[in-house]
Structures are given as structure tokens and as C-alpha cells.
Design an enzyme around this catalytic site. Sequence first.
Site, PDB file in Angstrom:
ATOM      1  N   HIS A 105    -123.953 -90.081  62.057  1.00  0.00           N
ATOM      2  CA  HIS A 105    -123.282 -91.323  61.668  1.00  0.00           C
ATOM      3  C   HIS A 105    -123.533 -91.583  60.192  1.00  0.00           C
ATOM      4  O   HIS A 105    -124.586 -91.239  59.654  1.00  0.00           O
ATOM      5  CB  HIS A 105    -123.820 -92.489  62.513  1.00  0.00           C
ATOM      6  CG  HIS A 105    -123.240 -93.814  62.136  1.00  0.00           C
ATOM      7  ND1 HIS A 105    -121.911 -94.108  62.299  1.00  0.00           N
ATOM      8  CD2 HIS A 105    -123.808 -94.922  61.585  1.00  0.00           C
ATOM      9  CE1 HIS A 105    -121.686 -95.343  61.882  1.00  0.00           C
ATOM     10  NE2 HIS A 105    -122.821 -95.850  61.440  1.00  0.00           N
TER      11      HIS A 105
ATOM     12  N   CYS B 102    -116.615 -93.072  60.294  1.00  0.00           N
ATOM     13  CA  CYS B 102    -117.625 -93.774  59.494  1.00  0.00           C
ATOM     14  C   CYS B 102    -117.759 -93.138  58.115  1.00  0.00           C
ATOM     15  O   CYS B 102    -118.132 -93.818  57.151  1.00  0.00           O
ATOM     16  CB  CYS B 102    -118.964 -93.781  60.219  1.00  0.00           C
ATOM     17  SG  CYS B 102    -119.461 -92.187  60.877  1.00  0.00           S
TER      18      CYS B 102
END
Length: 915
Positions: A502, A96
Site C-alpha cells: 500500500h 493508492c
Amino acid sequence: MPEETTKANNERNTSNTQNGAAKDDLQTAIELSLQESQQAEAEQRELHRALEVSAEENAACVKRKRCEGSGESCSPADWIRQEDCPVGIRNVGNTCWFSAVIQSLFHLPVFRRLVLNYCLSEREKRNIAFMQELRCLFALMVGSNRRFVDPSAAVELLRDAFRTSEAQQDVSEFTHKLLDWLEDAFQLADKQNNPMVQLFYGTFVAERLHEGKIMSNIEQFGQYPLQVNGFDDLDECLEGAMVEGEIESLHSEQTMSSGQERWFSKLPPVLTFELSRFEFNQSLGRPEKIHKKLEFPQVIYMDRYLHKNVDQTHGRRGEVKRLKDQLTVLQQKLEGYKNYGSGPTKYPLADMLQYVLEYATTKPTNVSPASVPVNPAAHTEPSSGDSSQTEPDDAGSSDGSGCPQTATQRTHIHKPFTQCRPPIEVPLQPAPHSVTEEELYFVRSCLQRWRAEVESTTNELKASIDKVSQALEGMYSDNSLCQVPYRLHAVLVHEGQASAGHYWAYIYDHANKRWLKYNDVMVTESTWEELVRDSYGGMTNASAYCLMYINDKLPYLIAEDTDDETGQALKGMDSLPSILRSYVREDNRWLQQELREWEEQYCQAQHNKLLNIKLVYLVLYLAPCLFLWKSFGSLHQAFHEEYSRLYELSQEETTPQQDPRLQHVLVYFFQNQAPNPVIERTLLEQFADRNLSFDDRAISIMREARSKIRLIKPEDMDMDEYLQWHDDYSMFKTVFAYLLTGLEQYQNGKIREALNYLAHAHQDNSVLLRKGEKKGVDQSLIALYRRKCLKLNEKAATLFKSQDENDVADAVTIMNECIIPCMHLMVRGSISQEDLDIIELIRSCWCSYLGQDMDDSVQEKLSDFLPRVLDCSAEMVVLKEPPKVRNSPHDLCSRLTAVMEPQAGPFYYFISKSM
């Protein structure tokens, strides 16, 4: 006044000249790069075949990964890019960070042009492979028909550079490495004309004191680091970074103190701030994340930090320091009035004076508080000297015989519930025992005057504080220091802790004036309010770690490609070089082939459903047709009676205890306004069932129904629509079967199995509800029980914390098979505050484990699944397949009745409370 106007015009002209020079420098660099591109056009042709092979491999890789774990049942709607919608980037395993950075750069048109038109010559052997993959990736992001693309090839090259493929990369490290590679790839004979240097790199002047003299040197920077601790907004961070200690002017007669100052001498068109939200805890021996709130604006003016404005800024910094000191004194004085007292508890002084005034002016009494009876109602015989204790009765009174009583005969009777006033008038508020008029006048005049003085002083302090605050806010807001605006282009966000988390990005769509959220494959429209909530920090585990600003006076940075002849903007495939255009077309051809394969499999499945649909009627509708055939002698009568009965049934209100849609398919059709041809054919199919031909009348009705079915021509009704309505009803029964089975499992203590059934119910029900409110089950019924089942997370967390190998494995299984898929489903579409709260509770639970001492193997498992806990925007949710369920309507009706009985358990209680 004319002199000031001339000075302002000169400064504006100087600023415009510098901006024009910056643009010319970058344009020169781009032109030189494009010249090399033209010279190496022959070399590009040799790569054409390699790109075609890469397109085939990319298509196969995307297809394979898309359908992993879910077979070929995923809908083409999940594959195809919507018109004018940006392309997402697949997360290929803790990548990510790659998606967030690449999307931010790709959506700068000037950078995108440089990459797409890059010349792949032999001189850049070190980075030629990466630049080739980056060009291919950008080309797909421009012209692909896919909703998301696969970056595996480029990611693997970067991972090789990091010498690791397991740990999640540090984004700052990755961005530095990326800029280094790009600078090297675009290296020309003249280093000053490197487009990457011109675009992303600036310089600053560092000044320090040495032996009474100010020494200075010029340094280059790419990403400018800023500390977060100790600051509340971006300007405070920059001030802290610009000034270390104190440094006086050379013309100052005072003794000069040591320190260092930094001033930007050249700002890059793309200015990137790296927010230092991670620091190493020496005592714990591990990195930790700083969750402090830090605000930043959409437009920031950089004039006050430029070296050319050093004198002007110095003067204002001195004034700011003076105003801040003055503000501190004013706030301390105001605090003394707002919180007055020498003890541990303090009160507003004006209120205290008012209370004393109220006490002094309360009517005094001569009655001692100790002499007041505890229970006046118990005293029924007053003393003879206190006439107020007797009940006055001037008209006299009589006994039960009607004879008048004398005064000596009257006895006071206390009536506790009807007596109008207490026997003794005791003041409700404390009051002085005695106050003379002179004392009261003196006290009242003093207290009133003092209170007025306190209120006046408080108001003056507040006004002074507001005035000083406004002066501070406007210190750098005048026109002379608002000539270099930078607009926020992208915000890169991290959610989690220092060891895992994330990443995603908010990027401003300059063409459509809106914010978009790029979360791996998910690209959604967002708002500034959502960006603030996720990026400022201090509220959740999410906060910005990188801010990308662009010079708002250089429109070419965000200008789209234009045709040299027509001047029209080029979009999509038209903006790509010819060789990349062929590459994208080849990839789109592969996508079309995948879609055709899916369509063939889908059509075959639909054909099979059509063949089996009559068998469904045999089982579901035997009883009503048998009754009608015995009662009526013709199809017309039977059809009319059954149609009316089912229509009336469809008008009944759905309740948690009973859902009429479960009793017959036509009830479901009526409630959802199905087309008449679908309803009529469905009813005819029941009467045409050969298994009910038990006598002559039944056979006659059956034959008549079959004749009418044969008379229905293809143009009279859409068979695909007919099948789709029956598919929807079949899915509706399956949803109800999943829901009821989940409730039964929960009542039996099988929470893990229950959550799996409820997740399947939610997934299928969401598909139905998108078609119509009555097509599915009330989603709140599923959500209510699902939240109870999600307490399974507590069990998983306890197992994981034990660090026992078997317990940890069981906890990971619970998270991967039950909790995480359920969370991913919940965040899709509209979500209730209750669901958001429980998701945040689960996230906080697992984030808290990041800071605890654990074995390396356990920490590795946590780092593996935690990004999926924090990122609930996965493009595909793979649920563990539950066992087959019974979904006969009659069976579902009886099970619903059973589970809704009061003695059945908590479900009845929860539903009854929620309705």
C-alpha cells in the site's frame, strides 16, 4: 580577510544570479504556455458542455460507489469537506499509487497552476484526454465540497497506457510515464522552454578516465535514482551515486586510477530522489524489498554535489577519507581496551585490573577452603584446644534446679537461628593465602598505575573519536557549501513487500507549517516523528521509496495565486479558470441534491421512530408503573416516587457484573445529564400507557399524565432532541446486546460469529462515546475480547497456506468479512498499544507469505486483499450484518449476570483481571 569576504560575496551573487535565472526560465515557460492558453480560449468553450456531462457522470459515480454495500445509511458528515481541509482521492481498486503521486504534485502551487491553465489544443492529440481529466480532477481538488473525489477517468487512461488494469502499478514506472506525458503535453516550439522540463528536469556532468584523460558528457535526469543498500543516510547515498571507483585530478602526479564521477550541473526546482528499495533476487527468481533503515533530513544542501564546486569538494572528500581512516583506527584501539582477552569471552581492561587489585588487597587467610566444614551447625562438640567454639559465660550458668555449673559441666549447644557469627571466619570473597607487605605494595602500585594509564588512554581515545566525528559532521557545514538548500516537500511511502503493498504520502503544508498524511480518502494532520517512524524503514514493513525536495530559495514554487489588481491570495473557486469553475459548481450542485435526498429519507425514518416509541414503553416499563399505580392515588405521588427511585439507582457505580443503565432508560438519562424536559416527558409517557388502565385509580393517573403531556407546547421542548436521546439509549442497548451475544458465541466456540458481533459493538459504541463517556460501554471491555477473537487470523493463515482451493476461498472470506473490517475499525480514533501490536502481527503474518512459492491464482488472491490489510484507513467499513439480537433491558441484565458468573467461562476471568 577582505579577500575572503569578497570571494564569499561573489559566490553568493553568482548563486543568486543562477537562482534568478532559473526562476526567469521557468517564468518565461509559464508565460509562453499562458499565451497559448489565451489564443485557444475559443476551443475551450467547445469543451464546456463535455465538462458538464463529465460532472454529472462523476457525481453519479461517487454517489454509487460511496453507498455500495451500505445502502443509503451513511451520514452526510462522511461526504462533506471540512473547511480548509484538503480533498482526498478515492482508491478505485489498487490505485493508492496514483493518489500518493498526484497529491504530491497537486500541492505544489506552481505545478497546479500549470495544469489548471493548460490549453487543450488539437496538437496534443496523444495526451489531450488525459490532460482534460487531470484538469478536471485538479479543479475538483481545489473547489469541491466533497471530502474526496473520484479519479476513475484519469486512472483508466493511465491503465490503458500500462496495458493492464489488474496488477498494482509500480510507482516509479507510473511517475516516469506521467512526467513523459506532461513533457509531451507542454511541448512548445522551443524545447528548452517546456515548463515541465524547467520544473522537474536537471542535468549532470559524467566524468570518466580514458587513455589518461578525463572525458565528460552532459546528461539529463528527471527522478534521480539512489541505492539504499550499504548506506545509512541520504548524503551517503548521494556520495555513492556521485563517485564510482576513484578518479584523480588532472594535476595529480600520481598514476590515475579508473572510475567515474557525476556532478550536478543544473538542479531542477523540484528535485526528486527515487530510492531503490526493490531488487531482483536471482536465486529466487523474484523481486524483493529492501527494508534497511535510511535517514534523510528536512533540509539538504546540494552545494557539495555541484560541478562548480568540484575542486572544493575534492579537497574535502580527501580530508573525509583521511578522517574516516583515522576514526577507524581510533575505534579499533578503543575496542581493544573495552573488550580485552584472548579467549572467546572478553571484558573491559580497566575492570579486569580493578578486580585483580581487589583480590590482591583482600585480607589473606591461613584456612584452606577444603578444611571448612560443609555444615558447621552439625558440630556440637568443639575440640578442647579451640576455645572459640565454646559459649563464654563469665557469670556462670545453672541447670534447671538453679545450681551453678562448673566449666567441666558446661557443654556447647549450637543455636542455628540465633548464633551471631559462624564458628569459623571464612572470607566472603576469594583472597590470597598469604601476601607479604612487600609483595602487596609492589602489586598494588603496579595495578593502580596500569589502571590509571588504561583509563587515561580510554578517555583520550573517546575524546579523539568525538573530535574526529565532529570534524566529519562539520566538513560540509560551513557557509560556503550551504548556499543551495532544498526543503523536503513530500515523502512517498510503501508498506508491504515487492509483489504487493500500500502507498501513501506525507506532504508538507508550507502555508501552515505542518505535515499532512494523504492516505487515499483520508487526509489527517501528522508530525515529523510519525513520518520518521513510517518512512526511515528498518522497523516495520513501511519505508520511503521516493523523496521530493524543492529549492528553498525559490518562494514562487509554493506561492499561492494572487489577484493582479489587489495582490490578494486567491483561494478555492476564485483561483480556477472560468470553465473549470462552472464544472466544479455543477458537481457541487449534484452533491447538494444527494444531501437533500438523504435528508428526506432520514426525516421519514425519524417520523417512523416517533410513531413507534410508545410501543417501546409498553414493553419496557410495564412493571414499575403497575406497582406505582397500585401504591399511590395521584400522579404527583407516583411521579415523585419513581423519579427518586431511578435517580438513586443512577448514582450506583457501573461494574462488569452490573450496569444500572440497563434497568431503565431514565438511569441512562440521569447519568448523561439529559435535559429535564426529556426526563419528565419520558416518565410521563410511562404513566400515560393505556394498557395499564385496569382500575379507577390507574385510569385517573393515566388521564392526568396524558393531560400534562398535551400541555407541553412545541416551544417547551425540542422533539428532535427527545427522539435523539431515545435513539442513543436504543443504540446503547443494541451495543450491549452485540457484546453479550459475542461473548456467548465465543464461549460456544463460534469465533467467527463472535468477532462479527464484537465489531458491530465497537462500531456503534464509538458513535456513542463521541457524545459522552457514559453514553456507551467501556471500549476496553469490547477490545479485550476482540483481541482473543482476532486469533482467528491464525486459522485463516493456515487455511491459505494449504493452497487448497476450498481452504483458500474460506481464508479469503474470513479476512474480507471478519478480520479486515475489524482492523479498519480499530485504527479509528485512539488505539491501545495492545491493539497496535496485534494489528502489526496480522500484517507481518500476511506479508511473510509474499516471499513464498505459491500458485499464481493463490498469489493473485493474496495481492487482492493484502492492500486492505496494510491500509486500515478506508473511508467506509462494511460489516457483515449479524442476526437480530435481543435487547430488552431486563433480558440484558439477566444475560450479563449469567455471563459474568465465575463458572461461565473465560470472560469473567479476563474482566476481573483487567479491572
